[in-house]
Design a protein around this motif. Structure first.
Motif, short mmCIF file in Angstrom:
data_model
loop_
_atom_site.label_atom_id
_atom_site.label_comp_id
_atom_site.label_asym_id
_atom_site.label_seq_id
_atom_site.Cartn_x
_atom_site.Cartn_y
_atom_site.Cartn_z
N UNK A 45 -14.90 24.66 -17.69
CA UNK A 45 -14.51 25.96 -17.15
C UNK A 45 -13.51 26.62 -18.07
N UNK A 46 -13.64 27.92 -18.22
CA UNK A 46 -12.78 28.69 -19.11
C UNK A 46 -11.32 28.57 -18.65
N UNK A 47 -10.43 28.08 -19.49
CA UNK A 47 -9.03 27.90 -19.07
C UNK A 47 -8.29 29.21 -18.81
N UNK A 48 -8.87 30.34 -19.19
CA UNK A 48 -8.20 31.62 -18.95
C UNK A 48 -8.63 32.25 -17.63
N UNK A 49 -9.59 31.66 -16.95
CA UNK A 49 -10.15 32.27 -15.73
C UNK A 49 -9.66 31.58 -14.47
N UNK A 50 -9.55 32.36 -13.39
CA UNK A 50 -9.42 31.80 -12.06
C UNK A 50 -10.81 31.48 -11.55
N UNK A 51 -11.02 30.25 -11.13
CA UNK A 51 -12.34 29.82 -10.65
C UNK A 51 -12.26 29.63 -9.15
N UNK A 52 -13.11 30.35 -8.39
CA UNK A 52 -13.05 30.36 -6.93
C UNK A 52 -14.15 29.50 -6.32
N UNK A 53 -13.81 28.88 -5.20
CA UNK A 53 -14.81 28.15 -4.42
C UNK A 53 -15.67 29.13 -3.63
N UNK A 54 -16.69 28.61 -3.02
CA UNK A 54 -17.43 29.41 -2.05
C UNK A 54 -16.51 29.67 -0.85
N UNK A 55 -16.71 30.78 -0.12
CA UNK A 55 -15.89 31.01 1.07
C UNK A 55 -16.19 29.98 2.15
N UNK A 56 -15.18 29.64 2.92
CA UNK A 56 -15.35 28.71 4.04
C UNK A 56 -14.55 29.24 5.22
N UNK A 57 -14.96 28.85 6.43
CA UNK A 57 -14.33 29.35 7.65
C UNK A 57 -13.52 28.24 8.30
N UNK A 58 -12.22 28.50 8.50
CA UNK A 58 -11.34 27.58 9.22
C UNK A 58 -10.50 28.42 10.18
N UNK A 59 -10.39 27.96 11.42
CA UNK A 59 -9.60 28.69 12.42
C UNK A 59 -10.22 30.01 12.81
N UNK A 60 -11.51 30.18 12.50
CA UNK A 60 -12.20 31.42 12.84
C UNK A 60 -12.09 32.50 11.78
N UNK A 61 -11.47 32.18 10.63
CA UNK A 61 -11.28 33.18 9.58
C UNK A 61 -11.72 32.64 8.23
N UNK A 62 -12.20 33.51 7.34
CA UNK A 62 -12.70 33.04 6.04
C UNK A 62 -11.60 32.87 5.00
N UNK A 63 -11.78 31.84 4.16
CA UNK A 63 -10.81 31.50 3.11
C UNK A 63 -11.58 31.16 1.83
N UNK A 64 -10.83 31.11 0.73
CA UNK A 64 -11.32 30.52 -0.51
C UNK A 64 -10.16 29.81 -1.19
N UNK A 65 -10.49 28.75 -1.92
CA UNK A 65 -9.49 28.15 -2.80
C UNK A 65 -9.94 28.37 -4.24
N UNK A 66 -8.99 28.31 -5.15
CA UNK A 66 -9.29 28.54 -6.56
C UNK A 66 -8.39 27.66 -7.40
N UNK A 67 -8.77 27.46 -8.67
CA UNK A 67 -7.90 26.75 -9.59
C UNK A 67 -7.82 27.50 -10.90
#
Length: 345
Positions: free
Chosen positions: A24-46
């Motif tokens: 993965x390109x070290x200059x980019x933020x890489x996002x996960x697919x969206x997921x739903x927790x607590x009834x609301x959508x989230x994403x994590x990234x590295x």
């Protein structure tokens, strides 16, 4: 819209397995697919920080059904899983409010690159890193929950289930028979005994429209009681019924109350626009439901687009990894449609 969790913290988790991590390109933020927790959508990234440090982010996904001033107050943990010894996983906990201005929480320098890449540390094994989040929703406002039945791992057509927002049926207090009282009676300006809850409303409108009393002066006491009770019922309905409660049943009740006023010869040109506006709320609510349905569709599309974008990024990384592997094995790509070029005999 405001929702609050119980006193017992209920954490739900999402784990993201990242293969071919170093590609993965070290200059980019890489996002996960969206997921739903607590009834609301989230994403994590590295973010690899030019391969010096690894940072992890938690992001609240902004969707079409959020209202101005939305917020989510959450407790959460971000972690890097130790694939050799889970007890040595790196975990950091936070408590944070996400809102329309601050919708992302960044965990900087979670681990340095040398520590990450040492095989004995178990954080990066066979170029695979596993990161994730544990989230507990404490409180939220001005935001409608995503349908929990919506699966982000299936296609939009099969996974999206539109949330039907049906208004709660609330019958007005005056829906009973014409002769039933709201409560005790009291004298109204010497004209007769009127239900106590109606009197303040009648006093207010009669102070602005004296003709209401004048037109009934020659009537019998019983007639006056009927007339002002009928008028009071309409006023009480308009005063106590909310827009969201104007379903078919409520409209029918108001129409009946309004028609009961006709025999009493009141000049109600000032009141009729309010009544007609209230009766028109049924159509308005139908349009509101249609808008809500469109918003739900928009949210489903937004999440599906995010999911597909994340898949495209992962696919491209894996594709390059496969190509490099084939090159290392001296595999040469050729056009399969080219003729073999046999010499004619």
């Amino acid at each position: 819209m405001e929702q609050e969790q119980s006193s017992v913290d209920k954490f739900e988790d999402f784990t993201w397995k990242i293969e071919n991590f170093s590609r993965y390109d070290p200059e980019d933020d890489v996002y996960s697919e969206p997921f739903v927790i607590g009834g609301y959508p989230w994403r994590i990234a590295f973010h690899q920080r030019f391969r010096r440090n690894l940072s992890i982010y938690l992001s609240a996904v902004q969707t079409a059904n959020m209202s101005k001033g939305w917020s989510r107050h959450v407790k959460f943990n971000l972690f890097i899983l130790n694939q050799i010894d889970r007890s040595r996983s790196i975990v950091e906990g936070y408590e944070q409010e996400f809102n329309e201005i601050d919708d992302i929480w960044k965990f900087d320098c979670m681990v340095s690159s040398p520590v990450l890449h040492r095989p004995q540390n178990g954080l990066l094994v066979n170029d695979t890193c596993i990161i994730g989040a544990e989230i507990c929703l404490c409180k939220s406002k001005n935001e409608k929950q995503v349908n929990q039945a919506f699966s982000l791992t299936t296609s939009l057509t099969s996974g999206s289930q539109i949330v039907q927002m049906e208004a709660e049926v609330l019958r007005p207090k005056l829906e009973e028979s014409h002769g039933q009282n709201l409560g005790e009676l009291m004298d109204f300006k010497g004209l007769g005994q009127i239900e106590k809850d109606l009197v303040p409303l009648l006093e207010e409108v009669c102070s602005h429209h004296p003709s209401l009393i004048e037109c009934q002066q020659k009537r019998s006491r019983k007639f006056k009681e009927w007339a002002f009770t009928a008028l009071g019922r309409v006023l009480h309905f308009l005063k106590t019924t909310k827009v969201k409660d104007m379903n078919d049943l409520a409209c029918k009740d108001l129409q009946n109350f309004w028609e009961e006023l006709e025999p009493f010869s009141f000049d109600l040109t000032w009141l009729e626009p309010h009544v007609q506006s209230a009766l028109g709320m049924k159509n308005y609510l139908k349009k509101v439901k249609k808008v809500e349905k469109l918003k739900d569709n928009a949210v489903a599309l937004e999440l599906e687009i995010m999911r597909l974008k994340a898949k495209v990024v992962n696919f491209e990384v894996n594709l390059y990894a496969v190509r490099d592997l084939l090159k290392a094995e001296d595999f040469e790509e050729r056009d399969l449609d080219v003729e073999l070029g046999f010499v004619k005999l």
